[in-house]
Scaffold this active site. Sequence first.
Site, PDB file in Angstrom:
ATOM      1  N   TYR A   1      59.000  38.691  67.381  1.00 47.70           N
ATOM      2  CA  TYR A   1      58.288  39.565  66.745  1.00 47.70           C
ATOM      3  C   TYR A   1      58.249  39.462  65.142  1.00 47.70           C
ATOM      4  O   TYR A   1      57.313  39.452  64.525  1.00 47.70           O
ATOM      5  CB  TYR A   1      59.126  40.983  66.942  1.00 47.70           C
TER       6      TYR A   1
ATOM      7  N   SER B   1      54.521  44.299  59.716  1.00 52.24           N
ATOM      8  CA  SER B   1      55.822  44.694  59.506  1.00 52.24           C
ATOM      9  C   SER B   1      56.772  44.514  58.212  1.00 52.24           C
ATOM     10  O   SER B   1      56.535  43.542  57.572  1.00 52.24           O
ATOM     11  CB  SER B   1      56.639  44.480  60.812  1.00 52.24           C
TER      12      SER B   1
END
Length: 254
Positions: free
Chosen positions: A152, A139
Site C-alpha cells: 500500500y 496517502s
Amino acid sequence: MNISGNTIFIPGSTSGIGLALALALQARGNTVIVGGRRAELLEQIAARHPGIGTVQIDTTDAASIASAAKQVLAGYPDLNVLVTMAGVMHIEDWRRPASFLTTAESTITTNVLGPIRLIAAFVEHLQAQSDATIMTVSSGLAFTPLKVTPSYNASKAAIHLLSESVRLQFADTSVKILELEPPSVRTALLPGQEDNEHAMPLDEFIAEVVSLIETQPDAREIQVERVKYLRYGEARGDYEQVVETLNHSDPHGE
C-alpha cells in the site's frame, strides 16, 4: 478545482472517504456520479441520496473501466472532474511470500493500474473541456512508511510521483492534476480502522477537504493539517522520528 458547478465521477465511492466526499460535493452544487462493483450498494445509494448518479465499475478490470467510461460519458457529457478513488489496503509480512505476494499484486492492480486505466479512459474527453480536474488519491503513507502495509505504501508513493509527473505534461492544458493526501482516517479500509483512536474522524476529514478545495482552488495537493506530520518529515529533518512515532502508535502492528 472549483468547489461547485462540476460534473464529477468518483469510482470506488460506495463507502468510506469516497462516498462521504461524493455526498459533500453534491451538497456544494455539483452533479456527482459514484461508481462501484456491487449493484445492490449502488441501488441503495441512489435510493437514499436523490440526485446521485450511479455506475457499476470494477477498477481492477480494464474492460469494466472502458465500459463504464462509455456509460458515464454518454449520460453525463459535461463531465469535467475524475476522482480516482478506488483503493485497497492489506497487512503483509514480507518475510513470508505466502503472506504478501497475492495481496501485493492485488494492491498494485487496484491502486496503481486502476487509476492509470481510469485516466486513459477519460483523458481525451477531459482535455476537450474548458476547465477540468483529475483528482488522484495518494496517502500520508506515500511519504512515511507503515511497517505492516508495504505494498500500500509503495502504491501510494507511485501515485504521488505519477501525479507530479503528469501535472508537468498538462501544464499548458485545461486539465489540472489535484492530489488528495489523506492521513489515517476512520474507515473500513483495514479491520478495526473505524475504531482507531489515532485516526481522523471521517466527517472532520471531509469537512476540512471541502474547505481546502473551496479556499484553495489552484492547489496542487489537498493536505489536511493532520497529514502534514507525515508529508514533511524529511523536509523538517525529523523523518526517523516520524517513522518511529507512526509505527509505535499503529494498532495493526506486531
